[in-house]
Design a protein around this motif. Structure first.
Motif, PDB file in Angstrom:
ATOM      1  N   GLU A 282     -43.020  -5.834 -38.410  1.00 58.10           N
ATOM      2  CA  GLU A 282     -44.158  -6.288 -38.193  1.00 58.10           C
ATOM      3  C   GLU A 282     -44.682  -6.946 -39.585  1.00 58.10           C
ATOM      4  O   GLU A 282     -44.679  -6.444 -40.498  1.00 58.10           O
ATOM      5  CB  GLU A 282     -45.459  -5.046 -38.243  1.00 58.10           C
ATOM      6  CG  GLU A 282     -44.824  -4.016 -36.768  1.00 58.10           C
ATOM      7  CD  GLU A 282     -44.453  -2.951 -37.476  1.00 58.10           C
ATOM      8  OE1 GLU A 282     -44.761  -1.859 -37.105  1.00 58.10           O
ATOM      9  OE2 GLU A 282     -43.422  -3.218 -38.056  1.00 58.10           O
TER      10      GLU A 282
ATOM     11  N   PHE B 173     -47.271   3.287 -45.853  1.00 60.41           N
ATOM     12  CA  PHE B 173     -47.110   1.715 -45.319  1.00 60.41           C
ATOM     13  C   PHE B 173     -48.512   1.010 -45.641  1.00 60.41           C
ATOM     14  O   PHE B 173     -49.567   1.883 -46.060  1.00 60.41           O
ATOM     15  CB  PHE B 173     -47.264   1.918 -43.650  1.00 60.41           C
ATOM     16  CG  PHE B 173     -45.824   2.340 -43.248  1.00 60.41           C
ATOM     17  CD1 PHE B 173     -44.762   1.364 -42.872  1.00 60.41           C
ATOM     18  CD2 PHE B 173     -45.769   3.562 -42.968  1.00 60.41           C
ATOM     19  CE1 PHE B 173     -43.481   1.880 -42.616  1.00 60.41           C
ATOM     20  CE2 PHE B 173     -44.194   4.080 -42.453  1.00 60.41           C
ATOM     21  CZ  PHE B 173     -43.436   3.150 -42.419  1.00 60.41           C
TER      22      PHE B 173
ATOM     23  N   ILE C 124     -47.312  -5.456 -41.909  1.00 64.49           N
ATOM     24  CA  ILE C 124     -47.401  -3.995 -42.488  1.00 64.49           C
ATOM     25  C   ILE C 124     -46.302  -4.209 -43.590  1.00 64.49           C
ATOM     26  O   ILE C 124     -45.464  -4.944 -43.497  1.00 64.49           O
ATOM     27  CB  ILE C 124     -47.046  -3.276 -41.460  1.00 64.49           C
ATOM     28  CG1 ILE C 124     -47.746  -3.167 -40.290  1.00 64.49           C
ATOM     29  CG2 ILE C 124     -46.508  -1.787 -41.985  1.00 64.49           C
ATOM     30  CD1 ILE C 124     -49.112  -2.321 -40.735  1.00 64.49           C
ATOM     31  N   LYS C 125     -46.532  -3.573 -44.895  1.00 65.66           N
ATOM     32  CA  LYS C 125     -45.775  -3.602 -45.792  1.00 65.66           C
ATOM     33  C   LYS C 125     -45.161  -2.139 -45.932  1.00 65.66           C
ATOM     34  O   LYS C 125     -46.099  -1.263 -45.947  1.00 65.66           O
ATOM     35  CB  LYS C 125     -46.064  -3.947 -47.177  1.00 65.66           C
ATOM     36  CG  LYS C 125     -47.170  -5.326 -47.092  1.00 65.66           C
ATOM     37  CD  LYS C 125     -46.259  -6.505 -46.597  1.00 65.66           C
ATOM     38  CE  LYS C 125     -47.182  -7.880 -46.225  1.00 65.66           C
ATOM     39  NZ  LYS C 125     -46.312  -8.911 -45.546  1.00 65.66           N
ATOM     40  N   ARG C 126     -43.915  -1.843 -46.039  1.00 66.24           N
ATOM     41  CA  ARG C 126     -43.428  -0.429 -46.639  1.00 66.24           C
ATOM     42  C   ARG C 126     -43.327  -0.226 -48.249  1.00 66.24           C
ATOM     43  O   ARG C 126     -42.744  -1.310 -48.657  1.00 66.24           O
ATOM     44  CB  ARG C 126     -42.120  -0.418 -45.836  1.00 66.24           C
ATOM     45  CG  ARG C 126     -41.630   1.039 -46.005  1.00 66.24           C
ATOM     46  CD  ARG C 126     -40.424   1.339 -44.898  1.00 66.24           C
ATOM     47  NE  ARG C 126     -39.367   0.356 -44.793  1.00 66.24           N
ATOM     48  CZ  ARG C 126     -38.060   0.411 -45.759  1.00 66.24           C
ATOM     49  NH1 ARG C 126     -38.148   1.504 -46.573  1.00 66.24           N
ATOM     50  NH2 ARG C 126     -37.229  -0.336 -45.856  1.00 66.24           N
TER      51      ARG C 126
ATOM     52  N   ASP D 127     -40.146  -3.089 -48.680  1.00 60.79           N
ATOM     53  CA  ASP D 127     -40.117  -3.986 -47.698  1.00 60.79           C
ATOM     54  C   ASP D 127     -41.361  -4.640 -47.243  1.00 60.79           C
ATOM     55  O   ASP D 127     -42.376  -4.236 -47.248  1.00 60.79           O
ATOM     56  CB  ASP D 127     -39.564  -3.406 -46.553  1.00 60.79           C
ATOM     57  CG  ASP D 127     -38.645  -4.399 -45.599  1.00 60.79           C
ATOM     58  OD1 ASP D 127     -38.902  -5.524 -45.649  1.00 60.79           O
ATOM     59  OD2 ASP D 127     -37.963  -4.032 -44.611  1.00 60.79           O
TER      60      ASP D 127
ATOM     61  N   LYS E  82     -42.154  -5.904 -44.595  1.00 66.25           N
ATOM     62  CA  LYS E  82     -42.519  -5.733 -43.071  1.00 66.25           C
ATOM     63  C   LYS E  82     -42.336  -4.300 -42.878  1.00 66.25           C
ATOM     64  O   LYS E  82     -41.991  -3.692 -43.369  1.00 66.25           O
ATOM     65  CB  LYS E  82     -41.786  -6.640 -42.174  1.00 66.25           C
ATOM     66  CG  LYS E  82     -40.208  -6.512 -42.477  1.00 66.25           C
ATOM     67  CD  LYS E  82     -39.383  -7.663 -41.663  1.00 66.25           C
ATOM     68  CE  LYS E  82     -37.952  -7.352 -41.774  1.00 66.25           C
ATOM     69  NZ  LYS E  82     -37.419  -7.404 -43.014  1.00 66.25           N
ATOM     70  N   GLY E  83     -43.099  -4.129 -41.544  1.00 63.58           N
ATOM     71  CA  GLY E  83     -42.938  -2.647 -41.124  1.00 63.58           C
ATOM     72  C   GLY E  83     -41.468  -2.143 -40.496  1.00 63.58           C
ATOM     73  O   GLY E  83     -40.753  -3.372 -40.454  1.00 63.58           O
ATOM     74  N   LEU E  84     -41.290  -0.883 -40.059  1.00 66.17           N
ATOM     75  CA  LEU E  84     -40.030  -0.621 -39.694  1.00 66.17           C
ATOM     76  C   LEU E  84     -39.803  -1.354 -38.382  1.00 66.17           C
ATOM     77  O   LEU E  84     -38.527  -1.385 -38.193  1.00 66.17           O
ATOM     78  CB  LEU E  84     -40.149   1.011 -39.408  1.00 66.17           C
ATOM     79  CG  LEU E  84     -40.478   1.790 -40.496  1.00 66.17           C
ATOM     80  CD1 LEU E  84     -40.525   3.283 -39.844  1.00 66.17           C
ATOM     81  CD2 LEU E  84     -39.314   1.815 -41.209  1.00 66.17           C
ATOM     82  N   TYR E  85     -40.626  -1.706 -37.672  1.00 61.75           N
ATOM     83  CA  TYR E  85     -40.278  -2.638 -36.499  1.00 61.75           C
ATOM     84  C   TYR E  85     -40.410  -4.229 -36.832  1.00 61.75           C
ATOM     85  O   TYR E  85     -40.631  -4.992 -35.789  1.00 61.75           O
ATOM     86  CB  TYR E  85     -41.178  -2.372 -35.268  1.00 61.75           C
ATOM     87  CG  TYR E  85     -40.930  -0.751 -34.878  1.00 61.75           C
ATOM     88  CD1 TYR E  85     -39.834  -0.228 -33.891  1.00 61.75           C
ATOM     89  CD2 TYR E  85     -41.799   0.027 -35.208  1.00 61.75           C
ATOM     90  CE1 TYR E  85     -39.692   1.223 -33.958  1.00 61.75           C
ATOM     91  CE2 TYR E  85     -41.833   1.518 -35.148  1.00 61.75           C
ATOM     92  CZ  TYR E  85     -40.793   1.902 -34.361  1.00 61.75           C
ATOM     93  OH  TYR E  85     -40.735   3.204 -33.933  1.00 61.75           O
TER      94      TYR E  85
END
Length: 578
Positions: A484, A531, A487-489, A477, A479-482
């Protein structure tokens, strides 16, 4: 006549009972305080010595409950076994205990019963026997003292000044001239030792001062050691050391257990390069802490290392193709004895025929964390990082720089911190000396393609392997879990040492930096969830530190071996030391 202070410890006592002591003397010299404690111990039991701080040392009796202490104080004063100005003090008035050696009575239970007894007189002899009376030589008068002093050589006068300086009574030049300053220091010493303050020391007083000066040396058992294999002869404190054998280029003397001391004899053939190599190697050892003075000359070096536990001194000299020297490791908090022992070791060091054979100690246990039987210093933490410009600036995870007294790049290059962004979890380092990287990171413009393959380069095992490893995964992804955007997942299984490493897109551009695994919290994430801080976040942190980074747009896919080669050139090991 022996005066007894008999202490009976209670099995149980009130928590309100106060532990107190009878302080009978205080001195600005550990040697004098130790000697006075020994003298009192000949007539009184339960004599102790404690540090007061600020260079003062107390002689005290105890421990007591307060009521019992008052009884003991009156009895001891009455029989003139302690000074009239002795008084009662609580335990918190003292610091560490120095006498008896190894004792620690500050937390001991106080006496609940005190018996003050005078030892019985011997039974009278029916038929008196006439025995010779001891002849006591009277001390010298001031006039006689001046006459005996006049016979001292200049070196003996300088030696006396040195003893007074060591005892804390003299702070001027050691010149052998007995002027007003020396006379005042003599009078001060006389007063501290219960002599008339004439300012002229008698022969007996000079002998007592000499005995005080050498008292710490007697305790350590200095003994001349001649080691023909190493070709070294010198004094070593053998009361605390035992020889444990050679392990080239060292002969080891380990602690006997009473005091955590250690000594090494250094002996090997070599040239200036060998000497300089030894200088570098010694600084990687646990026995040479990072803090301390270092000096390297063309044919010698000295190293001083200290931390909160030990202080070590090493010296080595190259002469006629042979490097010889020694190391002394001593515990902190015993500076007086350490300094005296070190001075004696330096003065006694002598080269004799012989040099240690390279095969010495070849049967010792092998361990990657040992060097010649000595522990190699290990960093508090090691993580990964990567070069971002030709000046050798490195970006890494903020985790790698927290609480460090020293930072290094690739273990050999000291680094300084340019900036930390705790929100993004990134830190920027700059090497303190010139460092030219093989290649630098090109940060991706925009985001990589979702679900595309990625690879992280990092020191997975924190430097055990000599080069970074590649771990492959995919971009799960952008973006992050929220949600963001910075942040990369990733769907990628990484190890702690990989944190801070660059994440490569298929074309070799750096699309992010691996972040440490989240710690704490009630949720446990799957093992393959990782992350990364995206390239835009990296670019922002570098800009905050005044660093311009290279950028590139997505291009043609590179072969895995080419990415591996690129990763080896720009990925570095970042280490935090204490």
């Amino acid at each position: 006549m022996l005066f007894l202070v008999t202490v009976h410890s209670a099995v149980a006592q009130s928590r309100n009972d106060e532990t107190v002591w009878l302080q009978i003397e205080a001195h600005p010299s550990l040697a004098i305080a130790t000697q006075r404690a020994q003298l009192y111990g000949q007539n009184i039991q339960d004599v102790n010595g404690f540090s007061l701080g600020n260079g003062w040392y107390a002689v005290a009796l105890g421990p007591f409950q307060r009521d019992n202490a008052e009884v003991a104080l009156r009895g001891l004063r009455r029989d003139r076994l302690i000074p009239r100005d002795s008084y009662i003090v609580p335990s918190d008035g003292f610091r560490s205990q120095f006498w008896p050696v190894g004792a620690n009575l500050l937390n001991a239970a106080p006496a609940v019963q005190v018996q003050l007894q005078v030892a019985p007189e011997p039974t009278p002899v029916v038929e008196p026997v006439v025995e010779p009376q001891p002849v006591f030589e009277p001390d010298e008068t001031p006039r006689e003292a001046r006459a005996s002093e006049a016979k001292l050589t200049r070196d003996e006068r300088k030696e006396l000044q040195s003893w007074l300086k060591w005892a804390g009574f003299y702070n001027s030049a050691i010149d052998g001239a007995f002027g007003r300053g020396t006379r005042a220091s003599m009078a001060a010493w006389q007063g501290a030792n219960n002599f008339d303050q004439t300012g002229v020391m008698t022969t007996r007083q000079r002998a007592l001062l000499r005995e005080q000066y050498f008292a710490p040396i007697k305790e350590v058992g200095l003994k001349t050691i001649s080691n023909n294999r190493a070709g070294i002869e010198m004094l070593l404190p053998m009361a605390f050391l035992k020889r444990s054998g050679p392990d080239y280029p060292f002969v080891h003397f380990d602690a006997t257990g009473e005091l955590p001391a250690k000594a090494l004899l250094i002996s090997q053939e070599g040239d200036q390069n060998t000497l300089f190599g030894l200088y570098d190697i010694m600084q990687t050892l646990e026995i040479v802490p990072l803090t301390g003075a270092r000096e390297r000359k063309k044919d010698s070096f000295t190293l001083i290392g200290q931390n909160d536990k030990i202080i070590s001194y090493t010296e080595a000299t190259l002469k006629n193709g042979r490097i010889k020297g020694f190391t002394l490791v001593w515990p902190q908090g015993d500076e007086e004895r350490r300094t005296r022992v070190l001075d004696e070791m330096k003065a006694s060091f002598k080269r004799i025929p012989g040099v240690l054979d390279p095969s010495a100690g070849s049967n010792a246990a092998q361990d990657i964390d040992l060097l010649s039987g000595l522990d190699i210093r290990k960093p508090k933490m090691s993580r990964s990082g990567f070069f971002v410009n030709k000046a050798g600036v490195v970006i890494t995870t903020a985790e790698a720089v927290q609480g460090c007294s020293r930072l290094t790049i690739e273990r050999d290059y000291a680094a300084e911190l340019l900036g930390v962004n705790d929100t993004l979890g990134l830190a920027v380092l700059r090497p303190k000396e010139a460092l030219v990287p093989q290649t630098v990171a090109a940060l991706l413009q925009g985001d990589a393609r979702l679900q595309s393959e990625v690879a992280v380069a990092g020191y997975s095992y924190e430097g055990v392997l000599g080069a970074p490893s590649l771990t492959f995964g995919r971009l799960a992804d952008i973006k992050g879990l929220y949600g963001e955007p910075e942040i990369k997942r990733l769907a990628l299984t990484a190890l702690p040492g990989d944190a801070g490493g660059p994440i490569f897109d298929t074309d070799g551009s750096v699309m992010g930096m691996l972040l440490p695994k989240p710690q704490g919290g009630a949720r446990q994430l799957p093992g393959d969830v990782s992350f990364a801080a995206g390239s835009d976040a990296i670019r922002q942190v570098l800009s905050e530190a005044g660093i311009n980074a290279q950028s590139r747009t997505s291009g043609v896919a590179m072969a895995p071996e080419d990415i591996t080669r690129m990763a080896a050139g720009l990925t570095v090991l970042v280490s935090c030391w204490n």
